[in-house]
Design a protein around this motif. Structure first.
Motif, PDB file in Angstrom:
ATOM      1  N   ILE A  70      42.094  35.282  35.956  1.00 22.67           N
ATOM      2  CA  ILE A  70      42.241  36.606  36.560  1.00 22.67           C
ATOM      3  C   ILE A  70      42.101  36.486  38.075  1.00 22.67           C
ATOM      4  O   ILE A  70      41.058  36.056  38.580  1.00 22.67           O
ATOM      5  N   ARG A  71      43.156  36.865  38.785  1.00 26.63           N
ATOM      6  CA  ARG A  71      43.128  36.823  40.246  1.00 26.63           C
ATOM      7  C   ARG A  71      42.372  38.019  40.799  1.00 26.63           C
ATOM      8  O   ARG A  71      41.642  37.911  41.771  1.00 26.63           O
ATOM      9  N   TRP A  72      42.578  39.186  40.213  1.00 29.55           N
ATOM     10  CA  TRP A  72      41.833  40.391  40.602  1.00 29.55           C
ATOM     11  C   TRP A  72      41.969  41.457  39.525  1.00 29.55           C
ATOM     12  O   TRP A  72      42.871  41.404  38.696  1.00 29.55           O
ATOM     13  N   TYR A  73      41.036  42.394  39.547  1.00 28.23           N
ATOM     14  CA  TYR A  73      41.174  43.600  38.720  1.00 28.23           C
ATOM     15  C   TYR A  73      40.734  44.797  39.551  1.00 28.23           C
ATOM     16  O   TYR A  73      39.780  44.720  40.315  1.00 28.23           O
ATOM     17  N   ARG A  74      41.487  45.891  39.409  1.00 27.62           N
ATOM     18  CA  ARG A  74      41.246  47.063  40.229  1.00 27.62           C
ATOM     19  C   ARG A  74      41.440  48.327  39.406  1.00 27.62           C
ATOM     20  O   ARG A  74      42.297  48.380  38.524  1.00 27.62           O
TER      21      ARG A  74
END
Length: 490
Positions: A70-74
């Motif tokens: 996972i690179r990012w979660y927003r």
């Protein structure tokens, strides 16, 4: 063949059997109780975007496409907690988000354009607003769009106590500009089937008149109406399909952009829904207000024999049992590949709601519901509507009280061949099978992933093709954690 695995589950030395592809598996994720569903958005420069959501939660996660970390979660910040996302459509790193917001009885429909980092490209546009009063019928939204994703038809489906009583259609373009509106009213016993969109914004709304049967609770149609509608030009034409001897069972319609006509194909029955006697192939001509080609072909003795279920005292002689359409793939020469699957369910009701996280493995139901997903039938159809070849892929799948979440089939379309993906069994020794079919109907089945070695249950029916040689499949481990498995074909 190299296989990349990003998780450790006490079986690092176990390698799944690989069939001309690399395999990448993500780390397991615990799912918040606020999250009830998920959907793949698409492949972007930020990675694979996945939307996870619940009644008051919308989260976007970006997975690295090489190793599925996972690179990012927003959070998807729209209009607060009372926002419900209808759809997110991705194209070229742009996301069109269509959603509703409710303030007491006031409901507003919005569209907004974001980039793949969730930064605003175009501010939200109000598309519709209305006040829902006590006792008003329920409704749901669906978004239909063309292959180029230039036109978006937002359908508000208004329900009475039984089925849809009307569908309100709103057409917008990629700049979120309104192009037209129209409402379709439904008479008793008429049911909505599907909508198909053309690249110029013209759409086809398909309705079927239900034929009641004492032996089934599904859809069997004695008549079909297809309406061609262009809201910008305010043009509308309707073609009626009706047969004296045949009833329309499961079918799909597709717009053939190469040959410029609407194609309908699927299965038909002569008596009741559970008995499927053959396949149909129809071209619709809206200029002449009738079909330009209409062919009903009974199944061959060979297909009926191959699809016969073991243990039946009286095997059917002129039909197959419980076959449902799964896919219609058009050929450039005007022919098609039709894929069906034998499916049945034993239960006191007909609960076939979409799967959600908190119910995929539920056994709280006091009444056992049994799911059967068996043989796959493939029919290659020539442009004249006659069968080119037919094949039956044998399989037997069974589960209880899980809505068949891990059963059925997924697809990988590589043009020169079609791959059908399915779990071999639902036992502890489960493997993912790949059935590769070429244009001549020759097929070969190989085991491509040892799911048991990684303590996973894969759900091939929710597979998403990411590119010409990549497909990703959601899965869950024994701790009910969410996992993604990507197959990259050479």
């Amino acid at each position: 063949m190299k296989a990349i695995f990003a998780i450790l589950l006490g079986c690092m030395g176990m390698m799944g059997s690989v069939f001309a592809q690399d395999v990448t598996v993500s780390r397991p994720q615990k799912i918040s109780s606020k999250i009830t569903e998920f959907e793949f958005i698409g492949k972007t420069d930020e990675g694979l975007l996945v939307h996870k959501f619940g009644p008051r939660t919308n989260v976007i996660e970006a997975f690295d496409l090489d190793n599925l970390t996972i690179r990012w979660y927003r959070d998807l910040n729209l209009r607060g907690k009372k926002t419900k996302v209808v759809d997110i459509i991705e194209k070229g790193n742009e996301l069109i988000v269509i959603y509703t917001h409710q303030d007491r009885r006031d409901i507003r429909l919005f569209a907004q354009k974001l980039n793949s980092k969730l930064k605003v490209i175009k501010n939200e546009v109000l598309l519709d607003d209305f006040k829902r009063r006590f006792g008003d019928p329920s409704f749901e939204y669906e978004v239909i769009y063309d292959r180029k994703q230039d036109h978006f038809l937002i359908q508000k489906k208004v329900k009475d106590s039984v089925d849809y009583e009307k569908i309100e259609c709103l057409l917008i373009d990629r700049n979120l500009k309104k192009l037209g509106e129209k409402t379709f009213d439904f008479e008793d016993n008429w049911r909505y089937v599907e909508t198909v969109m053309r690249e110029d914004g013209t759409f086809y709304l398909v309705r079927g008149k239900v034929k009641r049967s004492f032996f089934s609770d599904g859809d069997l149609f004695s008549e079909v109406l297809i309406t061609e509608c262009n809201l910008e030009k305010e043009e509308e034409k309707t073609v009626q399909l009706q047969e004296e001897k045949h009833l329309f069972n499961g079918f799909q319609t597709e717009w053939d952009a190469i040959n410029e006509h609407l194609v309908m194909s699927g299965f038909y029955s002569d008596r009741q829904e559970s008995e499927v006697h053959g396949f149909l192939y129809i071209f619709i001509d809206f200029e002449e207000n009738k079909p330009s080609r209409k062919v009903f072909t009974p199944f061959s003795e060979e297909i009926i024999k191959k699809m016969a279920r073991k243990g039946w005292f009286n095997s059917p002689k002129d039909h197959v049992q419980y076959v449902e359409i799964r896919k219609l793939v058009l050929r450039s020469d005007g022919g098609a590949l039709l894929v069906g699957e034998a499916h049945s369910k034993i239960s006191p009701n007909n609960d076939m709601r979409p799967p959600i996280f908190d119910s995929r493995m539920s056994t709280r139901n006091q009444v056992m519901i049994q799911y059967f997903y068996d043989d796959v039938v493939l029919i290659s159809i020539n442009p004249d509507g006659q069968m080119d070849w037919g094949q039956v892929v044998k399989k037997q799948q069974y589960s209880e009280n899980d809505r068949g979440y891990f059963l059925s089939i997924g697809f990988m379309n590589r043009r020169e061949k079609m791959h059908i993906l399915f779990n071999e069994t639902m036992t502890k020794s489960n493997k993912l099978n790949d059935c590769r079919i070429d244009s001549e109907g020759e097929y070969r089945i190989r085991s491509i992933f040892d799911a048991n070695a990684y303590q996973l249950n894969l759900a091939p029916r929710y597979a998403e093709q990411l590119s010409a040689n990549e497909v990703i499949i959601p899965a869950f481990n024994q701790r009910n954690e969410f996992v993604l498995v990507k197959f990259t074909y050479e």
